[in-house]
Design an enzyme around this catalytic site. Sequence first.
Site, PDB file in Angstrom:
ATOM      1  N   ASP A 115      -6.521 -13.270   0.413  1.00 45.07           N
ATOM      2  CA  ASP A 115      -7.867 -13.412   0.026  1.00 45.07           C
ATOM      3  C   ASP A 115      -8.920 -13.760   1.150  1.00 45.07           C
ATOM      4  OD1 ASP A 115      -7.254 -13.491  -2.866  1.00 45.07           O
ATOM      5  OD2 ASP A 115      -6.332 -15.447  -2.524  1.00 45.07           O
ATOM      6  N   ARG A 168      16.308 -13.535  13.867  1.00 47.91           N
ATOM      7  CA  ARG A 168      15.913 -13.356  12.147  1.00 47.91           C
ATOM      8  C   ARG A 168      15.530 -11.885  12.157  1.00 47.91           C
ATOM      9  NH1 ARG A 168      11.067 -17.254  10.440  1.00 47.91           N
ATOM     10  NH2 ARG A 168      13.171 -18.628  10.295  1.00 47.91           N
ATOM     11  N   GLU A 173      -2.747 -19.175   8.657  1.00 46.89           N
ATOM     12  CA  GLU A 173      -2.104 -17.983   8.800  1.00 46.89           C
ATOM     13  C   GLU A 173      -3.134 -16.954   8.333  1.00 46.89           C
ATOM     14  OE1 GLU A 173       2.137 -16.048   6.383  1.00 46.89           O
ATOM     15  OE2 GLU A 173       1.094 -17.964   5.712  1.00 46.89           O
ATOM     16  N   SER A 177       3.960 -22.101  13.777  1.00 44.31           N
ATOM     17  CA  SER A 177       2.586 -22.136  12.808  1.00 44.31           C
ATOM     18  C   SER A 177       2.178 -23.580  12.428  1.00 44.31           C
ATOM     19  CB  SER A 177       3.123 -21.319  11.482  1.00 44.31           C
ATOM     20  OG  SER A 177       4.094 -21.839  10.857  1.00 44.31           O
ATOM     21  N   LEU A 178       2.963 -24.318  12.310  1.00 44.60           N
ATOM     22  CA  LEU A 178       2.428 -25.699  11.994  1.00 44.60           C
ATOM     23  C   LEU A 178       1.740 -26.288  13.150  1.00 44.60           C
ATOM     24  CD1 LEU A 178       2.513 -28.383  10.148  1.00 44.60           C
ATOM     25  CD2 LEU A 178       4.726 -28.836  11.122  1.00 44.60           C
TER      26      LEU A 178
END
Length: 341
Positions: A23, A90, A175, A191-192
């Site tokens: 959004d 990953r 994010e 990201s944290l």
Amino acid sequence: VLASGGVGKVYRYTSNPDTSTGDGIAMAWRAGCRVANMEFIQFHPTCLYHPQERSFLITEALRGEGAHLKLPDGTRFMKDHDERCELAPRDIVARAIDFEMKKHGLDHVWLDATRLGEDFLKEHFPTIHARCLSLGIDIARQPIPVVPAAHYTCGGVVTDLHGRTDLPGLYAVGETTYTGLHGANRLASNSLLECVVLGRTCADDITAQIPAALPKVPAWDESQVSDADEEVVIAHNWDELRLLMWNYVGIVRTTRRLERALHRIKLLRSEIDDYYAAFRVTRDLLELRNLVDCAELIVRSALSRQESRGLHFSRDYPRTLPVSFPTILCKKAKKKDAWLP
């Protein structure tokens, strides 16, 4: 301040919550902000494949302890893709699973942890053991059905290190943003750290500003629209968008797939815009409208990167260029659907 998360729900399989519908990114884009690096979508290799649980992650630590990825006949396949087998990074593991699923026409593969023993699994992975058991899967005695899933959006609204976007007074953090700190891939948990640091610098910058007078927002006028007569259209377009993004703009990409995806996204956008103009808005309609914007941003970004780097892998451009720059998209002023790389 935009802090609405990533775009994971644009894909059929995702570890993200239902609110990750892009959004903030879509709103900032429509308002004129630049958006960058949307082609870099991180996929987690092992999300539980189960109709009752679509976003439960099976931690990579399970592979670290010795769990094996297998095909339905019990064959291990990671040794064919990387000498590190299940301990490969990953993105490599996710691409290997995607390759095997497409090669054999599978909906998922198996993660076999039975060799670790029931006592070990209960002690070291109690949450996974209990959750799977509640779904009828005894991980101590049977393999776990897993599938790669969209996990983290490395791109987003372009900001500086104070969270400032291209529009005065509009900030973005987390994010939703492209700050440049992740590049073409995301190191786990960075990201944290980004949220903690940028959240503080953003707040400091806001409190240092002289408060400005806010314009009065006109009342929402829905006198020219009616209640939707076919909600199924929204559900159908939502499912179609997520499936085409999974099949054409997923872990492994080709130029032809991307071009096909872009063509279909344009048709979906036309249908969604007509629906948006004619009927009262709902949460599902708003989120679908935002997702189709983000889907186009991802595809446009992927088409403009003619190399493979980090989380973006193209069969047509498998090599990594010696020099690379961010993929920054912006709109031309006063011209609908115009793009500048």
